[in-house]
Design an enzyme around this catalytic site. Structure first.
Site, PDB file in Angstrom:
ATOM      1  N   ASP A 102      30.313  30.368  48.142  1.00 42.05           N
ATOM      2  CA  ASP A 102      28.973  30.510  48.718  1.00 42.05           C
ATOM      3  C   ASP A 102      28.865  30.175  50.196  1.00 42.05           C
ATOM      4  OD1 ASP A 102      29.374  27.802  48.717  1.00 42.05           O
ATOM      5  OD2 ASP A 102      27.759  27.303  47.321  1.00 42.05           O
ATOM      6  N   GLU A 124      33.870  32.550  41.249  1.00 44.68           N
ATOM      7  CA  GLU A 124      32.815  31.533  41.100  1.00 44.68           C
ATOM      8  C   GLU A 124      31.442  32.189  41.332  1.00 44.68           C
ATOM      9  OE1 GLU A 124      31.869  28.053  43.722  1.00 44.68           O
ATOM     10  OE2 GLU A 124      33.059  26.935  42.305  1.00 44.68           O
ATOM     11  N   GLU A 138      23.581  27.968  50.976  1.00 50.61           N
ATOM     12  CA  GLU A 138      24.583  28.461  50.026  1.00 50.61           C
ATOM     13  C   GLU A 138      24.004  29.323  48.901  1.00 50.61           C
ATOM     14  OE1 GLU A 138      24.478  25.382  51.229  1.00 50.61           O
ATOM     15  OE2 GLU A 138      26.395  25.090  52.222  1.00 50.61           O
ATOM     16  N   HIS A 216      27.768  15.974  52.853  1.00 48.85           N
ATOM     17  CA  HIS A 216      27.790  16.893  54.007  1.00 48.85           C
ATOM     18  C   HIS A 216      26.745  18.010  53.943  1.00 48.85           C
ATOM     19  CE1 HIS A 216      30.004  19.298  51.068  1.00 48.85           C
ATOM     20  NE2 HIS A 216      29.642  20.351  51.784  1.00 48.85           N
ATOM     21  N   ARG A 218      23.800  20.505  54.354  1.00 51.08           N
ATOM     22  CA  ARG A 218      22.874  20.758  55.466  1.00 51.08           C
ATOM     23  C   ARG A 218      21.441  20.335  55.147  1.00 51.08           C
ATOM     24  NH1 ARG A 218      26.584  24.014  57.647  1.00 51.08           N
ATOM     25  NH2 ARG A 218      26.282  24.609  59.814  1.00 51.08           N
ATOM     26  N   HIS A 249      33.139  13.824  56.440  1.00 46.56           N
ATOM     27  CA  HIS A 249      33.255  15.241  56.830  1.00 46.56           C
ATOM     28  C   HIS A 249      33.213  15.360  58.360  1.00 46.56           C
ATOM     29  CE1 HIS A 249      32.152  19.495  57.110  1.00 46.56           C
ATOM     30  NE2 HIS A 249      32.381  19.635  55.812  1.00 46.56           N
TER      31      HIS A 249
HETATM   32  C1  UD1 Z   1      30.674  24.502  55.244  1.00 45.91           C
HETATM   33  C2  UD1 Z   1      29.885  25.406  54.307  1.00 45.91           C
HETATM   34  C3  UD1 Z   1      29.426  24.638  53.080  1.00 45.91           C
HETATM   35  C4  UD1 Z   1      30.602  23.941  52.416  1.00 45.91           C
HETATM   36  C5  UD1 Z   1      31.339  23.098  53.427  1.00 45.91           C
HETATM   37  C6  UD1 Z   1      32.580  22.539  52.790  1.00 45.91           C
HETATM   38  C7  UD1 Z   1      28.484  27.183  55.239  1.00 45.91           C
HETATM   39  C8  UD1 Z   1      27.165  27.524  55.805  1.00 45.91           C
HETATM   40  N1  UD1 Z   1      28.684  25.887  54.970  1.00 45.91           N
HETATM   41  O1  UD1 Z   1      29.791  23.506  55.744  1.00 45.91           O
HETATM   42  O2  UD1 Z   1      28.855  25.532  52.153  1.00 45.91           O
HETATM   43  O3  UD1 Z   1      30.107  23.127  51.386  1.00 45.91           O
HETATM   44  O4  UD1 Z   1      31.735  23.921  54.544  1.00 45.91           O
HETATM   45  O5  UD1 Z   1      33.084  21.457  53.507  1.00 45.91           O
HETATM   46  O6  UD1 Z   1      29.307  28.023  55.058  1.00 45.91           O
HETATM   47  N2  UD1 Z   1      34.339  20.887  61.645  1.00 45.91           N
HETATM   48  C9  UD1 Z   1      35.495  20.499  62.284  1.00 45.91           C
HETATM   49  N3  UD1 Z   1      36.697  20.729  61.659  1.00 45.91           N
HETATM   50  C10 UD1 Z   1      36.799  21.274  60.429  1.00 45.91           C
HETATM   51  C11 UD1 Z   1      35.620  21.642  59.782  1.00 45.91           C
HETATM   52  C12 UD1 Z   1      34.394  21.465  60.392  1.00 45.91           C
HETATM   53  O7  UD1 Z   1      35.465  19.991  63.394  1.00 45.91           O
HETATM   54  O8  UD1 Z   1      37.916  21.435  59.921  1.00 45.91           O
HETATM   55  C13 UD1 Z   1      33.037  20.691  62.323  1.00 45.91           C
HETATM   56  C14 UD1 Z   1      32.829  21.673  63.493  1.00 45.91           C
HETATM   57  O9  UD1 Z   1      32.113  21.032  64.510  1.00 45.91           O
HETATM   58  C15 UD1 Z   1      31.967  22.755  62.853  1.00 45.91           C
HETATM   59  C16 UD1 Z   1      31.109  21.922  61.944  1.00 45.91           C
HETATM   60  O10 UD1 Z   1      31.969  20.930  61.414  1.00 45.91           O
HETATM   61  O11 UD1 Z   1      31.231  23.502  63.770  1.00 45.91           O
HETATM   62  C17 UD1 Z   1      30.403  22.668  60.855  1.00 45.91           C
HETATM   63  O12 UD1 Z   1      31.277  23.484  60.096  1.00 45.91           O
HETATM   64  P1  UD1 Z   1      30.649  24.627  59.144  1.00 45.91           P
HETATM   65  O13 UD1 Z   1      31.747  25.291  58.394  1.00 45.91           O
HETATM   66  O14 UD1 Z   1      29.741  25.504  59.926  1.00 45.91           O
HETATM   67  O15 UD1 Z   1      29.724  23.821  58.169  1.00 45.91           O
HETATM   68  P2  UD1 Z   1      30.055  22.734  57.075  1.00 45.91           P
HETATM   69  O16 UD1 Z   1      28.991  21.715  57.159  1.00 45.91           O
HETATM   70  O17 UD1 Z   1      31.465  22.322  57.185  1.00 45.91           O
HETATM   71  N1  UDP Z   2      37.975  17.076  49.162  1.00 43.15           N
HETATM   72  C1  UDP Z   2      39.157  16.726  49.820  1.00 43.15           C
HETATM   73  N2  UDP Z   2      39.117  15.705  50.732  1.00 43.15           N
HETATM   74  C2  UDP Z   2      37.975  15.016  51.014  1.00 43.15           C
HETATM   75  C3  UDP Z   2      36.787  15.402  50.356  1.00 43.15           C
HETATM   76  C4  UDP Z   2      36.814  16.441  49.440  1.00 43.15           C
HETATM   77  O1  UDP Z   2      40.199  17.324  49.586  1.00 43.15           O
HETATM   78  O2  UDP Z   2      38.031  14.099  51.843  1.00 43.15           O
HETATM   79  C5  UDP Z   2      38.009  18.200  48.214  1.00 43.15           C
HETATM   80  C6  UDP Z   2      37.405  17.936  46.848  1.00 43.15           C
HETATM   81  O3  UDP Z   2      38.381  17.481  45.947  1.00 43.15           O
HETATM   82  C7  UDP Z   2      36.840  19.297  46.449  1.00 43.15           C
HETATM   83  C8  UDP Z   2      36.527  19.961  47.765  1.00 43.15           C
HETATM   84  O4  UDP Z   2      37.205  19.215  48.769  1.00 43.15           O
HETATM   85  O5  UDP Z   2      37.804  20.097  45.799  1.00 43.15           O
HETATM   86  C9  UDP Z   2      35.046  19.947  48.014  1.00 43.15           C
HETATM   87  O6  UDP Z   2      34.798  20.298  49.321  1.00 43.15           O
HETATM   88  P1  UDP Z   2      33.429  20.000  50.021  1.00 43.15           P
HETATM   89  O7  UDP Z   2      32.779  18.830  49.375  1.00 43.15           O
HETATM   90  O8  UDP Z   2      33.712  19.945  51.485  1.00 43.15           O
HETATM   91  O9  UDP Z   2      32.611  21.344  49.775  1.00 43.15           O
HETATM   92  P2  UDP Z   2      31.689  21.872  48.588  1.00 43.15           P
HETATM   93  O10 UDP Z   2      32.450  21.808  47.325  1.00 43.15           O
HETATM   94  O11 UDP Z   2      30.453  21.020  48.591  1.00 43.15           O
HETATM   95  O12 UDP Z   2      31.360  23.253  48.996  1.00 43.15           O
END
Ligand code: UD1
Ligand code: UDP
Length: 382
Positions: A102, A124, A138, A216, A218, A249
């Site tokens: 999602d 999924e 999502e 994490h 939004r 995160h």
């Molecule tokens: C995204 C997904 C969310 C998912 C989550 C899993 C969308 C809208 N959101 O949210 O559904 O649950 O990932 O973790 O698709 N960043 C880093 N390094 C990384 C990852 C993220 O620096 O490896 C920082 C960056 O500043 C980036 C920000 O996090 O711009 C947001 O990342 P983004 O993928 O847009 O949103 P998430 O909150 O991670």
């Molecule tokens: N996870 C991980 N390291 C962490 C936190 C989560 O490997 O420090 C794994 C967790 O086991 C799960 C996945 O990341 O499989 C979930 O990711 P996240 O919570 O970022 O996203 P969501 O599932 O909410 O989309």
């Protein structure tokens, strides 16, 4: 149509959870080279957190679009993703697109596939709260993928029922199980001997009680996340012998408030995102998990751990219905009360309640095989 050449699905992923849940599928496909030749494309929506997972599962994307920008907005990321995935589909001419879940990567890639009239396999599929604002964005992203999907791989009967209720044709929905269980079982098997390594990394835990925390979402940014942090601060004071381990995160909207409000507590450990096997170890070692994550809601019950979910609604109702998870929202008092209630039980009581007679609603570890078999049966080579 020729059936002699392997099927060429373009598997697009962008974030940590997509990588964890698609890794077993990719690895399964790679074991069947005469039948299927996946093209793995990372949008790079995440950078470090994606690299962590792909490294662990020994997957090197064929294409890396490197889209992540610090502090990216939903619009800027969506726009970049649409353009870059469009180019990839033009260049690769795959037989279908495979996406999982999602995220923005999923929503944008599905739209591009639709514009190319490319079949979409949605892994999924069918999870719904019925509220477009929760989880946000999502619920919207998953519905977009659902509108254009050719094969809907529903992880549970409940998800399949949601799709049927929306009018999706019976023969384009199958209950496959969730690939998260494939990943969990693979990891548990592989890491069985490595637990000393993780125990050595967390020497303060020894035999102490530990609560694992992630957050994490939004829709929780701002007051929701502040309340969660304040509740944790209160709990850290109330339970000085309990350790609260919180892998934070990398999103700056999470890092800022969490570090500002929780850095001063000796028994709150703010650590970087954990490698997947380390996180599985942490879940397994924990007494209780407090999270707003989607994937963790599936993994925690699978490991027999109670999970308190800091959301008002969940698209994964199975664990709540089975009494294995509780929705606690983001109200400070409610979180403190629920965690206190759980920590006041003897560990034995908590464990017994969460392990006896438990049938995992999320899968049996065979989802990747079912999805691959179905793709081979249903998708035509172009
Ligand atoms: C995204 C997904 C969310 C998912 C989550 C899993 C969308 C809208 N959101 O949210 O559904 O649950 O990932 O973790 O698709 N960043 C880093 N390094 C990384 C990852 C993220 O620096 O490896 C920082 C960056 O500043 C980036 C920000 O996090 O711009 C947001 O990342 P983004 O993928 O847009 O949103 P998430 O909150 O991670
Ligand atoms: N996870 C991980 N390291 C962490 C936190 C989560 O490997 O420090 C794994 C967790 O086991 C799960 C996945 O990341 O499989 C979930 O990711 P996240 O919570 O970022 O996203 P969501 O599932 O909410 O989309």
């Amino acid at each position: 149509m020729t059936t002699s050449s392997p099927l060429r699905p373009l598997i697009v992923l962008g974030t940590r959870p997509e990588a964890i849940k698609l890794a077993p599928l990719i690895r399964h496909c790679l074991e069947r080279p005469t039948e299927i030749a996946p093209i793995v494309c990372s949008t790079g929506q995440h950078r470090e957190m994606l690299a962590q997972v792909l490294g662990y599962f020994e997957i090197t994307p064929d294409i890396d679009l490197q889209l992540m920008q610090p502090g990216q907005t939903l619009t800027s990321l969506s726009a970049a993703c649409l353009t870059a995935v469009d180019q990839t589909i033009r260049q690769q001419r795959p037989d279908c697109l495979v996406v999982q879940g999602d995220t923005t990567t999923v929503m944008a890639s599905s739209m591009v596939a639709f514009y190319h009239r490319l079949p979409v396999v949605h892994v999924e599929a069918g999870l719904r709260t019925g509220d477009l604002m929760a989880p946000w964005p999502e619920e919207f992203n998953r519905r977009v993928a659902g509108i254009v999907a050719t094969l809907h791989c529903a992880p549970t009967e409940g998800a399949a029922a949601c799709l049927r209720a929306e009018g999706v044709a019976e023969d384009s929905v199958r209950v496959t199980g969730n690939t998260v269980i494939d990943a969990l079982l693979w990891t548990a098997e592989r890491e069985r001997a490595a637990t000393q390594r993780w125990a050595a990394k967390y020497p303060f835990l020894e035999n102490a009680s530990m609560v694992l925390v992630t957050g994490h979402r939004r829709e929780n940014f701002g007051s929701g996340l502040q309340n969660i942090c304040d509740a944790l601060g209160q709990l850290a004071t109330d339970f000085p012998d309990t350790h609260f381990v919180y892998p934070v995160h990398l999103n700056p909207n999470v890092q800022g408030p969490v570090r500002e409000r929780l850095s001063q507590f000796d028994n709150v450990h703010l650590v970087p995102p954990a490698d997947y096997p380390e996180f599985v170890w942490l879940m397994d070692r924990s007494r209780l998990i407090l999270t707003d994550s989607g994937g963790v809601q599936e993994e925690a019950p699978s490991l027999g751990k109670p999970v308190l979910v800091t959301r008002e609604k969940t698209e994964r109702p199975e664990a709540v219905e089975a009494g294995l998870a509780e929705l606690v929202g983001t109200d400070r008092r409610r979180i403190v009360d629920s965690v206190t209630r759980q920590l006041s039980k003897t560990p034995q009581t908590a464990d017994a309640r969460h392990t006896q007679g438990f049938e995992n609603p999320y899968g049996d570890g065979q989802a990747s095989k079912r999805i691959t078999d179905w793709m081979l049966e249903a998708i035509e080579r172009r």
